[in-house]
Design an enzyme around this catalytic site. Sequence first.
Site, mmCIF file in Angstrom:
data_model
loop_
_atom_site.group_PDB
_atom_site.id
_atom_site.type_symbol
_atom_site.label_atom_id
_atom_site.label_comp_id
_atom_site.label_asym_id
_atom_site.label_seq_id
_atom_site.Cartn_x
_atom_site.Cartn_y
_atom_site.Cartn_z
ATOM 1 N N SER A 54 9.815 1.129 5.075
ATOM 2 C CA SER A 54 9.995 1.545 3.679
ATOM 3 C C SER A 54 10.887 2.750 3.429
ATOM 4 O O SER A 54 11.206 3.036 2.276
ATOM 5 C CB SER A 54 8.644 1.803 3.031
ATOM 6 N N LYS A 111 8.284 10.670 -3.272
ATOM 7 C CA LYS A 111 7.672 9.363 -3.530
ATOM 8 C C LYS A 111 6.280 9.588 -4.115
ATOM 9 O O LYS A 111 5.528 10.441 -3.631
ATOM 10 C CB LYS A 111 7.587 8.597 -2.210
ATOM 11 N N SER A 160 9.477 0.134 0.378
ATOM 12 C CA SER A 160 8.819 0.509 -0.842
ATOM 13 C C SER A 160 9.320 1.816 -1.459
ATOM 14 O O SER A 160 9.092 2.053 -2.654
ATOM 15 C CB SER A 160 7.308 0.641 -0.584
HETATM 16 N N1 GLN Z 1 7.591 -3.981 3.432
HETATM 17 C C1 GLN Z 1 6.551 -3.655 4.356
HETATM 18 C C2 GLN Z 1 5.216 -3.960 3.723
HETATM 19 O O1 GLN Z 1 5.212 -4.487 2.673
HETATM 20 C C3 GLN Z 1 6.626 -2.211 4.748
HETATM 21 C C4 GLN Z 1 6.186 -1.324 3.666
HETATM 22 C C5 GLN Z 1 6.218 0.121 4.068
HETATM 23 O O2 GLN Z 1 6.848 0.512 5.037
HETATM 24 N N2 GLN Z 1 5.479 0.915 3.326
HETATM 25 O O3 GLN Z 1 4.204 -3.680 4.249
#
Ligand code: GLN
Length: 485
Positions: free
Chosen positions: A179, A80, A155
């Site tokens: 994510s 990532k 994400s």
């Molecule tokens: N969707 C969640 C957020 O927007 C979690 C994102 C993540 O785990 N990086 O914060």
Amino acid sequence: MMTDLTDLSLSEAREKLRRREISAVELTRATLARIEQRDPTLNAYLTVTGERALKRAEAADRALANGEDRPLLGVPLALKDILSTQGVETTCGSKILQGYTPVFSATVAQRLDDAGAILIGKTNLDEFAMGSSTENSAYGASRNPWDTERVPGGSSGGSAVAVAARMAQGAIGTDTGGSIRLPAAYCGIVGLKPSYGRVSRYGLVAFGSSLDCPGPMGRMVEDAARLLGVIAGRDPLDSTSMEAPVPDYRAALTGDVKGLRIGVPREYFVEGIQPEVEAAVRAAITQLEAMGAAVVEISLPNTDYAMPAYYIIAPAEASANLARFDGIRFGPRMMRGDMWATYKATRGEGFGPEVKRRIMLGTYALSAGYYDAYYGKAQQVRTLIKQDFDRAFEQVDVIAAPVSPSTAFKFGANVDDPIKMYLEDVFTIPASLAGVCGISVPCGKDGDHLPIGLQLIGGAFREETILRAAHAYEQATTWHTLAPA
Ligand code: GLN
């Protein structure tokens, strides 16, 4: 007959490399060809490190020829693009870091490198990991390989797509509130969020420092076990990484769940959940019971408060962490009349709307006079949520639940309604706040042939327990063998 080397899972590829039935160069070439063919549509990669990867592959083949053996020797992996990689651009999916090339590598990247893995590229993500669909990436969303009209989840969407569409043998994502688990579920692969402190955050560009966890994504549970074994463990460069010894995760994959106590939290099966998701998850739990696990209903009574607490704590930490991006120290600088104008222009043009929303929310929650009312309160709620899990894990070994209320949604479905987007994570956020571990494993398909994920949550530093349960389930089913067309 194997038609394409990219169809091999990480574990299969690794064994074939070790026995020298395939070469790292062949495998890397096949993976790069696959990326060239599929990625113009799927947009999983922000950077492909082809030349570098082939050089590494040649070196891996020489090492293999010399009888060397390392846990990931010769295996192409994707990272990532929020993990720092020395000499390879690291953007966090943001314009504010366009062209930024770190002078050091994240501990996770370094450990994979030391284990012989071949970095094939950096994957797309929601800007600074804020989002659930990759639609917040400044470089365009990734597409779900099961249905390119739909999001892959986020994400870590790019990492999930790369693995699902056979453009990497495995990948690393990060999970702050879901994510890793969410995109794994949406793309029909395995994703594990380690316990907080199990894997070093050094060199991971910080979003929510008390929540961020790098973790493995793969096509099979064993792939996740192999990757976790390499990246887990104390790192002197991250004071929040724990001293706890790293177990042999593969040894935990016994295929047996006899006597394992599985808790089913009633708060995770509520109105609004897609019926096919509930049915698939319940069927998976029944399957585990038939294999000898003891299933009991449990309660995690503060579940409803997890989302609101998370959307105070995560933005608060983000607002502090993102203060460093000012155009002076990293990335492009929008030069204007004076220093303040330069800061303002750089941050104004560099950050996207979701990141700005969170910086404002977080700054507000931390401001004098509101700190106790919002941030302090949210931290107290976090303690209650952790206590829910503490009590549950006195009773059970594993908690089984859906990963998300629905399967992958269409592009644009949630973009105008941030709250609706935030709700994709209702079932993943509580474990993140509690710091415990969780895994998503494929457990079905809905009427549109979209993958469904089963979430298995374990106590802090009990990754071997969720791996064991997920593996036993996987071996008894065929969901993991399905691949997008
Ligand atoms: N969707 C969640 C957020 O927007 C979690 C994102 C993540 O785990 N990086 O914060």
